[in-house]
Design an enzyme around this catalytic site. Sequence first.
Site, PDB file in Angstrom:
ATOM      1  N   CYS A 105      -7.649  -0.306  -2.165  1.00 50.72           N
ATOM      2  CA  CYS A 105      -8.940  -0.884  -1.712  1.00 50.72           C
ATOM      3  C   CYS A 105      -9.524  -0.150  -0.507  1.00 50.72           C
ATOM      4  CB  CYS A 105      -8.752  -2.361  -1.451  1.00 50.72           C
ATOM      5  SG  CYS A 105      -8.091  -3.215  -2.911  1.00 50.72           S
ATOM      6  N   GLY A 106      -8.897   0.942  -0.074  1.00 44.16           N
ATOM      7  CA  GLY A 106      -9.494   1.825   0.926  1.00 44.16           C
ATOM      8  C   GLY A 106      -9.176   1.499   2.375  1.00 44.16           C
ATOM      9  N   GLU A 107      -8.421   0.418   2.619  1.00 42.81           N
ATOM     10  CA  GLU A 107      -8.255  -0.011   4.009  1.00 42.81           C
ATOM     11  C   GLU A 107      -7.110   0.690   4.742  1.00 42.81           C
ATOM     12  OE1 GLU A 107      -7.729  -1.836   1.359  1.00 42.81           O
ATOM     13  OE2 GLU A 107      -6.020  -3.197   1.562  1.00 42.81           O
ATOM     14  N   CYS A 129       0.801  -1.227   0.000  1.00 42.54           N
ATOM     15  CA  CYS A 129       0.000   0.000   0.000  1.00 42.54           C
ATOM     16  C   CYS A 129       0.831   1.274   0.000  1.00 42.54           C
ATOM     17  CB  CYS A 129      -0.882   0.037   1.238  1.00 42.54           C
ATOM     18  SG  CYS A 129      -1.793  -1.480   1.468  1.00 42.54           S
ATOM     19  N   ASN A 182      -5.012   3.776   0.171  1.00 42.40           N
ATOM     20  CA  ASN A 182      -4.494   2.805  -0.805  1.00 42.40           C
ATOM     21  C   ASN A 182      -5.644   2.304  -1.702  1.00 42.40           C
ATOM     22  OD1 ASN A 182      -5.803   1.284   1.219  1.00 42.40           O
ATOM     23  ND2 ASN A 182      -4.699  -0.510   0.501  1.00 42.40           N
ATOM     24  N   GLY A 234       0.468  -1.227  -4.714  1.00 45.56           N
ATOM     25  CA  GLY A 234      -0.706  -0.532  -5.239  1.00 45.56           C
ATOM     26  C   GLY A 234      -0.686   0.906  -4.750  1.00 45.56           C
ATOM     27  N   GLY A 264      -7.612 -10.743  -1.062  1.00 46.08           N
ATOM     28  CA  GLY A 264      -8.083 -11.368  -2.297  1.00 46.08           C
ATOM     29  C   GLY A 264      -7.300 -12.606  -2.694  1.00 46.08           C
ATOM     30  N   THR A 265      -5.978 -12.530  -2.655  1.00 49.72           N
ATOM     31  CA  THR A 265      -5.191 -13.691  -3.071  1.00 49.72           C
ATOM     32  C   THR A 265      -4.683 -14.506  -1.896  1.00 49.72           C
ATOM     33  OG1 THR A 265      -4.408 -12.231  -4.815  1.00 49.72           O
ATOM     34  CG2 THR A 265      -3.479 -14.416  -4.743  1.00 49.72           C
ATOM     35  N   ILE A 266      -4.271 -13.850  -0.817  1.00 49.38           N
ATOM     36  CA  ILE A 266      -3.711 -14.660   0.273  1.00 49.38           C
ATOM     37  C   ILE A 266      -4.775 -15.543   0.923  1.00 49.38           C
ATOM     38  CG2 ILE A 266      -1.690 -13.195   0.724  1.00 49.38           C
ATOM     39  CD1 ILE A 266      -3.172 -12.127   3.211  1.00 49.38           C
ATOM     40  N   PRO A 277      -8.594  -6.809   2.048  1.00 50.97           N
ATOM     41  CA  PRO A 277      -9.480  -7.713   1.297  1.00 50.97           C
ATOM     42  C   PRO A 277      -8.970  -9.165   1.290  1.00 50.97           C
ATOM     43  CG  PRO A 277      -8.658  -5.908  -0.113  1.00 50.97           C
ATOM     44  CD  PRO A 277      -7.997  -5.752   1.213  1.00 50.97           C
TER      45      PRO A 277
HETATM   46  O1  CDP Z   1      -4.339 -10.925  -0.925  1.00 49.50           O
HETATM   47  P1  CDP Z   1      -3.298  -9.921  -1.280  1.00 49.50           P
HETATM   48  O2  CDP Z   1      -2.218  -9.771  -0.259  1.00 49.50           O
HETATM   49  O3  CDP Z   1      -2.717 -10.179  -2.643  1.00 49.50           O
HETATM   50  O4  CDP Z   1      -3.973  -8.471  -1.448  1.00 49.50           O
HETATM   51  P2  CDP Z   1      -5.353  -7.840  -0.916  1.00 49.50           P
HETATM   52  O5  CDP Z   1      -5.485  -8.037   0.566  1.00 49.50           O
HETATM   53  O6  CDP Z   1      -6.479  -8.314  -1.765  1.00 49.50           O
HETATM   54  O7  CDP Z   1      -5.117  -6.304  -1.208  1.00 49.50           O
HETATM   55  C1  CDP Z   1      -4.332  -5.531  -0.324  1.00 49.50           C
HETATM   56  C2  CDP Z   1      -3.748  -4.375  -1.047  1.00 49.50           C
HETATM   57  O8  CDP Z   1      -2.782  -4.847  -1.992  1.00 49.50           O
HETATM   58  C3  CDP Z   1      -4.694  -3.556  -1.879  1.00 49.50           C
HETATM   59  O9  CDP Z   1      -5.438  -2.627  -1.158  1.00 49.50           O
HETATM   60  C4  CDP Z   1      -3.707  -2.878  -2.794  1.00 49.50           C
HETATM   61  O10 CDP Z   1      -3.060  -1.821  -2.095  1.00 49.50           O
HETATM   62  C5  CDP Z   1      -2.713  -3.978  -3.079  1.00 49.50           C
HETATM   63  N1  CDP Z   1      -3.029  -4.696  -4.346  1.00 49.50           N
HETATM   64  C6  CDP Z   1      -2.461  -4.262  -5.545  1.00 49.50           C
HETATM   65  O11 CDP Z   1      -1.721  -3.306  -5.526  1.00 49.50           O
HETATM   66  N2  CDP Z   1      -2.724  -4.892  -6.738  1.00 49.50           N
HETATM   67  C7  CDP Z   1      -3.556  -5.928  -6.788  1.00 49.50           C
HETATM   68  N3  CDP Z   1      -3.808  -6.524  -7.952  1.00 49.50           N
HETATM   69  C8  CDP Z   1      -4.169  -6.400  -5.593  1.00 49.50           C
HETATM   70  C9  CDP Z   1      -3.876  -5.758  -4.368  1.00 49.50           C
END
Ligand code: CDP
Length: 586
Positions: free
Chosen positions: A283-285, A100, A281, A128, A436-438, A434
């Site tokens: 996603c706003g968190e 972030c 950042n 990001g 998303g991937t982890i 979020p």
């Molecule tokens: O799960 P992961 O650690 O990949 O990421 P996340 O928790 O979904 O996203 C956390 C932060 O990672 C987001 O708010 C962005 O700052 C960054 N991010 C990014 O830069 N590009 C992406 N494709 C996904 C996440």
Amino acid sequence: RLAKAAFGSRDDLKLSINAVEVLKRRYLLKNEARRVVETPSELFGRVARHVAQAEADYGSPAAVEEAQRRFYEMMRSLEFLPNSPTLMNAGTRLGQLSACFVIPVDDSIEGIFKALGEMARIHQTGGGTGFAFSRLRPRGDVVASTQGHASGPISFLSIFDKATEIIVQGGKRRGANMGILRCDHPDVVEFIEAKGRRGVLTNFNLSVGITDKFMRAVVNGRDFALVNPRTGRPSGRIKAGALFDMMVNAAWRTGDPGLVFLDHINRHNPTPQQGAIEATNPCGEVPLLPFESCILGSINLARMVAEGRPRRAAATVDWDKLRDRVHWGVRFLDDVIDVNRYPLESIADVTRRNRKIGLGVMGFADMLIRLGIAYDSPQAVTFARRLMRFIHTESLNASAQLARDRGAFPAFRRSIHAQGGRRLRNATVNTIAPTGTISIIAGCSSGIEPLFAVSFVRHVLSGTRLFEVNPWFERIARERGFYSRQMLADVAASGSLTNVKGIPPDVKRLFVTTFDVPARQHLEIQAAFQKHTDNAVSKTINLPADATVDGVREIYLAAHRLRCKGITIYRYGSKSEQVLSMGEPN
Ligand code: CDP
């Protein structure tokens, strides 16, 4: 289903097929021929070794070894994972570990293109970026050097979007951005409509920066002044209610813009003497100062549960285990600040000065299921508050302990924490990401979201489709004796349990999915976590396709009343590209 299948006898780590797929594509190191050269366990070993190096400045070699062992075990057991850049880049030449960043954009051609270059550098390393475009003079305003007309923030936005399109993060994924414009900027209407057409600004989330003054004008039905940021003078007036309706309508149609509540964010700015926070950042968190970065990590709550005894009794939270992982999680993230390789000197400066970290959670919905609490119930809200209060208290305890051992963060004496009586190592400690991937790697529900579906098809990376059944559902179905292939097929066909025969009502209630959770409940859960989170909470208020514009307005107003730091909604089907979709054949 096991990693063994993919890595032979080299690894005995239990991972889902989806996790293995994601790891192989983007996380495991590859050689020049693009062949994977490490196993998932070796990946966690690499990360633990690299991060624990920071400990050498503070403790004995034995302490370094102990930290390394604990970091490794915590990741390998999928109880804690740091954000993606740490997993990808630790111990590599790139070495950039933060997810972030916030970059300031000044009102000049040099300023704008400097920010663009900085964005490119950050995306290259896997981070990001968030920007406030609020300082840019509005479209049509004077440009002194050429006697011409300014292009305005929205046209510059598309340059940032385009550049993002071209640079693939660390060669692995496309960058994500947040674009913010204040509600009193003269171009705010254009900004609200900016994502109205499909396929534009696809690498940006947009949020309007909302002030309390604006919200008061909305509630009281008053006019509101738009202000030219170049001159500081009003450039016109608009009915606040009408402007708010435009935001609500656009969000109903496309999901954008969200809102970020700037005054509320700045009331909680831990270091106000370093300036105001104007952006977050992607996603706003994480609200951040200009040139600040933050490193995130998440505890998998599904694994913080003590099995019920006898077998069918509901499980309970393993508070001792959770406390231990929170302490080690804070320590891990604090260490990352030291070993991180920053993409810009300005970012290194601000980040090391405030040492912000964001420890959070994933697998909240899984935990509720194991505890026998329906996501869609008042108990879930009460429990969320209690859980996060515990995590926040323990995170602060851990940070205070680190301050005793290593010193407080350099800007501590001029921070809001200086009045608090105890020194802290970190200006902030908690964030709900979020994941998303982890969360895919950990095999748990993402962040604090409800289950997306009990069974669904996941679209990942260039067309691959993966079929998933919730593991807790499968387990309960077997234990309670209603497991059958036909039942699973029926569930997969609709994604939800609502119309499937043979499933006990209490199980249906427990496995409620995101589009069946009322919007208000989504928001209550977000607010419950926000209450004890010093950064912010990433949460999407998912609405069914037939949700109304009034429903969206209600949520946006309530988010402000409930002291959320921001709000994002998504109405099913309102974007062309969905990452997850329900009820599709395998
Ligand atoms: O799960 P992961 O650690 O990949 O990421 P996340 O928790 O979904 O996203 C956390 C932060 O990672 C987001 O708010 C962005 O700052 C960054 N991010 C990014 O830069 N590009 C992406 N494709 C996904 C996440």
